[in-house]
Design an enzyme around this catalytic site. Sequence first.
Site, short mmCIF file in Angstrom:
data_model
loop_
_atom_site.label_atom_id
_atom_site.label_comp_id
_atom_site.label_asym_id
_atom_site.label_seq_id
_atom_site.Cartn_x
_atom_site.Cartn_y
_atom_site.Cartn_z
N GLU A 131 0.81 -1.21 0.00
CA GLU A 131 0.00 0.00 0.00
C GLU A 131 0.84 1.26 0.00
OE1 GLU A 131 -3.63 1.87 2.71
OE2 GLU A 131 -3.46 -0.29 2.39
N LYS A 132 2.02 1.20 0.66
CA LYS A 132 2.87 2.37 0.80
C LYS A 132 4.33 1.97 0.66
CE LYS A 132 -0.39 4.28 4.16
NZ LYS A 132 -0.60 4.64 5.58
N ASP A 176 -2.70 -2.90 3.33
CA ASP A 176 -3.25 -3.00 4.68
C ASP A 176 -4.36 -4.05 4.70
OD1 ASP A 176 -1.56 -1.17 5.74
OD2 ASP A 176 -3.04 0.45 5.91
N ASP A 194 -7.40 -4.76 5.48
CA ASP A 194 -8.75 -4.32 5.77
C ASP A 194 -9.48 -4.08 4.46
OD1 ASP A 194 -7.73 -1.94 4.83
OD2 ASP A 194 -7.86 -0.87 6.73
N TYR A 208 -1.57 -3.29 13.99
CA TYR A 208 -2.43 -2.56 13.04
C TYR A 208 -3.47 -1.73 13.77
CZ TYR A 208 -5.59 -1.74 9.15
OH TYR A 208 -6.39 -1.15 8.20
N ARG A 233 -6.17 0.32 12.60
CA ARG A 233 -7.54 0.61 12.11
C ARG A 233 -8.45 -0.60 12.35
NH1 ARG A 233 -7.08 4.87 7.66
NH2 ARG A 233 -4.93 5.58 7.81
#
Length: 671
Positions: free
Chosen positions: A10-11, A104, A106, A322, A324
């Site tokens: 993701e990043k 991530d 999710d 994590y 979130r």
Amino acid sequence: MAASTLYLCEKPSQARDIARVLGANQRTQHYLNGTDAVVTWCFGHLLEMAAPDQYDAAYKQWSMASLPIVPADWQLNVRTQAKDQYNAIAKLLGQCRRVVVATDADREGETIGREILDRCNYRGEIARLWLSALNDASIRAALNQIRDGRDTLSLYHAGLGRSRADWLVGMNLTRAYTVAARNAGHDQLLSVGRVQTPTLRLVVDRDRTIENFQPQPYWQLLVTFTTGAGSALPAQWRAPANVCDDEGRCINQQAARQMAQALEGATGTVQNVETQRERKAPPLPYDLGTLQQDANRTANLSAQQVLDAAQALYEKHKATTYPRTDCRYLPTSQHGDAPAILRAVAATDDAGQRYVAGADPSRQSNAWNDNQITAHHAIIPTATTAATDAMSAAEYALYTMIRNRYIAQFYPDHEADKTVIAIDAVGGAFRARGRQVVVDGWRAIESTVSSDKNDVRLPTVRRGETLAVADTTIEDKQTEPPARYTEGTLIGAMKNAASLVTDKRLKNIMRDTAGLGTEATRAGIVETLQKRGFLVQKKKHLTASEAGRALIDALPDGVSNPETTALWEQALDDVSNGDLSLDDFIARQTEWVRAALSQVQSQGLNLPAGATEQQNAKTCPECGRPMRKRKSQHGPFWGCSGYPDCTATIQVKGRSRKKTGKRSSDRKRVH
């Protein structure tokens, strides 16, 4: 690219962490290359939903007749600043046989990865790396348990459902209500969002409840008795029901005075003494919502500051798991990690060392419960010793909260003896309540948990003992309205929207977990409402602005009702779990949008007069309709609200001109 497996992160920071463990150390501008794997990255969403006019140029003009806008084939565009990275990923996808989605873990992370695979028409094998932390040990463990991509496909469908529903509601209703407002002579963009509008409604309703609240007086009679040993025993009169309200408060001042007078020089008799041992288990570890609430209350951090700091603890410092997450429980399999985690947190600072010294790693609290685990477990420290001196003040504050809450799971229950003494005096009933701590337990390290207001040690008395009345006091009280929202309590209300439901039918179908938004989005929603001027922060409290109130008043209940959005979020959970198809979800959303549009198209907009009017507004010299202040490359001007039927404009300096036919070259249409 030599390897056949591509890891899509993701990043960039996440990619570096995974590549380090994989041994993919050969760096290029767009990816990291290794013998067995290539690791590349996004920058969050590389793709964005296409604007309405990209489906049809006619949609550049906002009009009621063009609604609803419902794309037959949804389009995504590459963000301008992300084109180079997207093109690099597309090339890598054309060269690999297997993709491991490592974004991530999710709904949103799944969408970020999968939407690229779909747009690039990737048809190879898809697997899923499910990470709960970014320290090396956690990455290695996840790499040994890579999932089949089909296991998480429904998360992608839920992500698409969320973004498409937001688009349908936002694009259609914002246009509809803004056009309706302009037709009524108002000049304001009426931004309507699937989650932001019901959230604003929560604050508007709370503000008005407070403003319309009528305080009611009541009286509290406090009595101090004296024991035979000379000790003071404070008690409170329990007024009879015929002089009390539904909450048991005395609402008859004369009755309180008469009782106080009767007690002068009187004695009382102890009717009963009851002591019970109360045991409280440690509070569960944090999910993001409860972390935001506690940090706002104890450290005055905004919801967005908490999210940013928690993300830094996870990504930058590798200090916590994590963030979130909506879960406050831990899998039983992780209990075996406790000694290593406790050793790591003990090495962070003196407080960590002191608290861990009192912990028992073999103790297993109620937090370990496999039946309560969702996509993620609670936020806890990792087994990596955190460099606290490298943390910002906000990061360190959150780290200590997360660390202490985890350590508390290995402390004894908090135990206290609660005593209630029943006293009879001159025919009246009195109660004395006290609480004596026996075992401090986890409360020794949990500073975010408020002390019990009844922590008062009562003198020892026995049943039948006679007590003398030493003093009486009547306190004048008033009922109080609910407190104004803070960011923390608003996040809590969004999270627990199901508890606000009053409709019995909805209560029967709404799960207790139904809320507004998700752990990952609530902070951004509150921040957006503030940026758009709908919410105003005064000290720690949030209140609705006049524009915010006007918007809620103008919208029908179905659009702003939090219960509706909570049910939508519940439906998205069903999509995530594979219990509802994406097509069925979007069909429901489309039908709802059509109904909302039909209402505003037929009934117009009930916007209070003057609610959105600009100061010193002008009247069109050609048609008499209100004018709106605009900006162009040549400076500000007033334009007729009847555009495009009337294209009259007035320069701010005062010169009037009329243009019919083609649109004025210096007039910029603002939506």
